[in-house]
Motif scaffolding. Structure first.
Motif, PDB file in Angstrom:
ATOM      1  N   GLN A  36      -7.946   0.120  -0.784  1.00 52.66           N
ATOM      2  CA  GLN A  36      -7.435   1.432  -1.000  1.00 52.66           C
ATOM      3  C   GLN A  36      -7.997   2.631  -0.301  1.00 52.66           C
ATOM      4  O   GLN A  36      -7.648   3.778  -0.122  1.00 52.66           O
ATOM      5  N   MET A  60      -1.381   8.836  -4.092  1.00 46.60           N
ATOM      6  CA  MET A  60      -2.757   9.505  -3.796  1.00 46.60           C
ATOM      7  C   MET A  60      -2.234  11.118  -3.245  1.00 46.60           C
ATOM      8  O   MET A  60      -2.695  12.095  -3.664  1.00 46.60           O
ATOM      9  N   GLY A  74       0.830  -1.142   0.131  1.00 52.67           N
ATOM     10  CA  GLY A  74       0.134   0.002   0.121  1.00 52.67           C
ATOM     11  C   GLY A  74       0.893   1.305  -0.103  1.00 52.67           C
ATOM     12  O   GLY A  74       0.143   2.400  -0.140  1.00 52.67           O
ATOM     13  N   ARG A 123      -1.107  -1.675  -9.891  1.00 52.83           N
ATOM     14  CA  ARG A 123      -2.110  -2.086  -8.699  1.00 52.83           C
ATOM     15  C   ARG A 123      -3.377  -2.361  -9.207  1.00 52.83           C
ATOM     16  O   ARG A 123      -4.091  -1.409  -9.278  1.00 52.83           O
ATOM     17  N   LEU A 165      -7.906   4.117  -8.215  1.00 52.48           N
ATOM     18  CA  LEU A 165      -7.096   2.859  -8.131  1.00 52.48           C
ATOM     19  C   LEU A 165      -8.089   1.991  -7.496  1.00 52.48           C
ATOM     20  O   LEU A 165      -8.717   2.213  -6.638  1.00 52.48           O
ATOM     21  N   TYR A 220     -14.657   7.589  -5.033  1.00 53.88           N
ATOM     22  CA  TYR A 220     -13.601   6.460  -4.675  1.00 53.88           C
ATOM     23  C   TYR A 220     -12.362   6.790  -5.388  1.00 53.88           C
ATOM     24  O   TYR A 220     -12.446   7.031  -6.445  1.00 53.88           O
ATOM     25  N   PRO A 221     -11.068   6.258  -5.067  1.00 59.69           N
ATOM     26  CA  PRO A 221      -9.660   6.441  -5.776  1.00 59.69           C
ATOM     27  C   PRO A 221     -10.038   5.592  -7.174  1.00 59.69           C
ATOM     28  O   PRO A 221     -10.645   4.713  -7.110  1.00 59.69           O
ATOM     29  N   ASN A 253      -5.473   3.103   2.573  1.00 60.29           N
ATOM     30  CA  ASN A 253      -4.690   3.864   1.846  1.00 60.29           C
ATOM     31  C   ASN A 253      -4.959   5.480   1.748  1.00 60.29           C
ATOM     32  O   ASN A 253      -4.396   6.535   2.062  1.00 60.29           O
ATOM     33  N   ALA A 254      -6.126   5.661   1.519  1.00 62.54           N
ATOM     34  CA  ALA A 254      -6.620   7.018   0.921  1.00 62.54           C
ATOM     35  C   ALA A 254      -6.871   7.612   2.633  1.00 62.54           C
ATOM     36  O   ALA A 254      -6.525   8.851   2.690  1.00 62.54           O
ATOM     37  N   SER A 273       0.684   3.198  -3.525  1.00 64.47           N
ATOM     38  CA  SER A 273      -0.484   3.745  -3.628  1.00 64.47           C
ATOM     39  C   SER A 273      -0.917   5.095  -2.887  1.00 64.47           C
ATOM     40  O   SER A 273      -1.289   6.025  -3.429  1.00 64.47           O
ATOM     41  N   THR A 274      -0.581   4.910  -1.595  1.00 63.54           N
ATOM     42  CA  THR A 274      -0.596   6.142  -0.615  1.00 63.54           C
ATOM     43  C   THR A 274       0.255   7.288  -1.053  1.00 63.54           C
ATOM     44  O   THR A 274      -0.124   8.488  -1.314  1.00 63.54           O
TER      45      THR A 274
END
Length: 440
Positions: free
Chosen positions: A259, A67, A60, A296, A254, A251-252, A262-263, A63-64
């Protein structure tokens, strides 16, 4: 990767020359410890004059980082990002203002590190980390986002003090370096926390060792479920922090089950920095929608459906399995899978074996990678049965490269089937390269 010194110019000229030289130099690929890196950092007088966000975690963290970068770019900030590994070009690891660094900028920073290194031997990762940090430090940035490579406490990225340090998740991986329990690994990842600074952990069940270390050093620890949280339905979701709410978020872009964890970590970090880096609600919304991060749970258009995912440990494989389950019906699923030999291959396979009908296993171009034949042995040990499928081919085949494994899956899959390419970054990168060259 062994490179003969005779093939490398005495003074590297191109970026490729530099990378070949660095791969050949140090006697260990991974050499844990910060003493050597800190010495070169001090000689470079390396420091950042802006907020620094550092992100560690078993899964993660990429991804983080993506973002955070996307939201802060939408807010008009000049953002520097160090993220790894790369898929096709080394330049992907260093981003300024949302764009990959140029060869010329990277070479200039490589030369700066080389000039200050003296007789100190650095690994490929240590040298390139110092070079990219040097590049970012010269760029007059508003904010820097740094992804930790391995662990945290002894990772080369940890030579700088982060204003906000995030640990996304803690699970078993890299046991030979980090330990064989979540408690041991949690302590290593908590090593990026700093006294008096914000420390965010978005793991739903954080190891006690991480909490204890944060408390012992006097970090300001934000825990999911205590200091920040999220709620949501099928249409939108909400973030709630210590003193800030973000409602009606999309929603992201990704995909994937984790997620929102992470968001939420990204929004907690931005809440902690809101006096220095204010971000509006609309900038948060557009940042999540506009972000892009290859590999991802990346679903490619066309038929058969192709999914790229760098799941290379059991925790990530479990998330991939959940995401596959949420996709609806496909008659057959083909896997293109390659991994390093030191990974928990049986654990990865155990999470996915009931979702995959045909395995196309691949060797990878690294000495520490498992060969296709070794992967086949591990699959059999994990209970995958190599019985002929309906197309009269074995459900487990081995290939010398990701390109060949992907070509085989593509030749056998029907238009309503799906191909999931997963495992090592090199597996996904090989298929990306094949597709880029026109192989669909």
């Amino acid at each position: 990767m062994d490179v003969k010194m005779s093939n490398i110019p005495a003074k590297p000229v191109t970026l490729a020359d530099w990378l070949s030289l660095l791969e050949s130099r140090h006697f260990k690929t991974i050499d844990m410890g910060l003493d050597r890196v800190v010495q070169v950092k001090e000689r470079l007088q390396l420091q950042f004059d802006c907020p620094v966000i550092m992100v560690a975690g078993t899964n993660g963290k990429g991804s983080t980082c993506a973002m955070l970068e996307s939201i802060l770019l939408r807010a008009g900030y000049k953002v520097g990002l160090y993220i790894k590994p790369h898929f096709l070009d080394f330049n992907e690891r260093a981003r300024i203002g949302g764009e990959s660094a140029s060869d010329a900028a990277l070479i200039a920073s490589f030369e700066a590190v080389e000039a200050q290194r003296g007789d100190i031997s650095l690994t490929y990762f240590e040298f390139t980390t110092l070079a990219i940090m040097h590049l970012l430090a010269q760029a007059k940035l508003d904010v820097v986002i740094l992804e930790v490579g391995l662990g945290g406490r002894l990772d080369a990225v940890n030579i700088v003090d982060a204003d906000v340090a995030i640990v996304t998740s803690v699970d078993i991986d890299h046991v030979e370096y980090l330990g064989d329990t979540r408690e041991k690994i949690g302590f290593e990842k908590a090593g990026i926390f700093r006294a008096g600074k914000t420390a965010v952990c978005s793991d739903p069940v954080p190891p006690q060792s991480l909490i204890d270390h944060a408390n012992a050093i006097g970090a300001d620890l934000w825990l999911l479920g205590r200091d920040f949280n999220y709620t949501g339905d099928k249409q939108q979701w909400n973030y709630g922090g210590r003193g800030q709410r973000r409602n009606a978020l999309g929603y992201p872009s990704l995909r994937g089950a984790n997620q929102l964890l992470n968001a939420s970590a990204a929004l907690a970090a931005l809440e902690a920095l809101r006096d220095r880096l204010p971000v509006s609600a609309q900038e948060v919304r557009s940042g999540f929608v506009m972000m892009d991060l290859p590999g991802r749970f990346q679903v490619l258009p066309g038929q058969p459906l192709v999914i790229l995912d760098v799941a290379h440990n059991p925790h990530a494989a479990a998330t991939l399995a959940q995401n596959l389950d949420n996709m609806g019906f496909h008659p057959y699923t083909y896997a293109v899978f390659g991994a390093m030999l030191d990974k928990d291959i049986e654990g990865i396979v155990a999470q996915l074996k009931t979702r995959i009908d045909h395995w196309c296993l691949t060797s990878l171009p690294l000495p520490r990678a498992a060969s296709g034949e070794q992967l086949q042995e591990r699959l059999l040990e994990a209970g995958v049965h190599a019985e002929p499928g309906p197309d009269a081919q074995s459900s487990i085949l081995s290939f010398d490269s990701p390109e060949l494994a992907y070509a085989n899956a593509l030749s056998r899959a029907g238009e309503n089937d799906r191909i999931v390419v997963f495992g090592s970054f090199l597996t996904v990168a090989g298929v990306m390269a094949a597709r880029k060259s026109g192989f669909h």
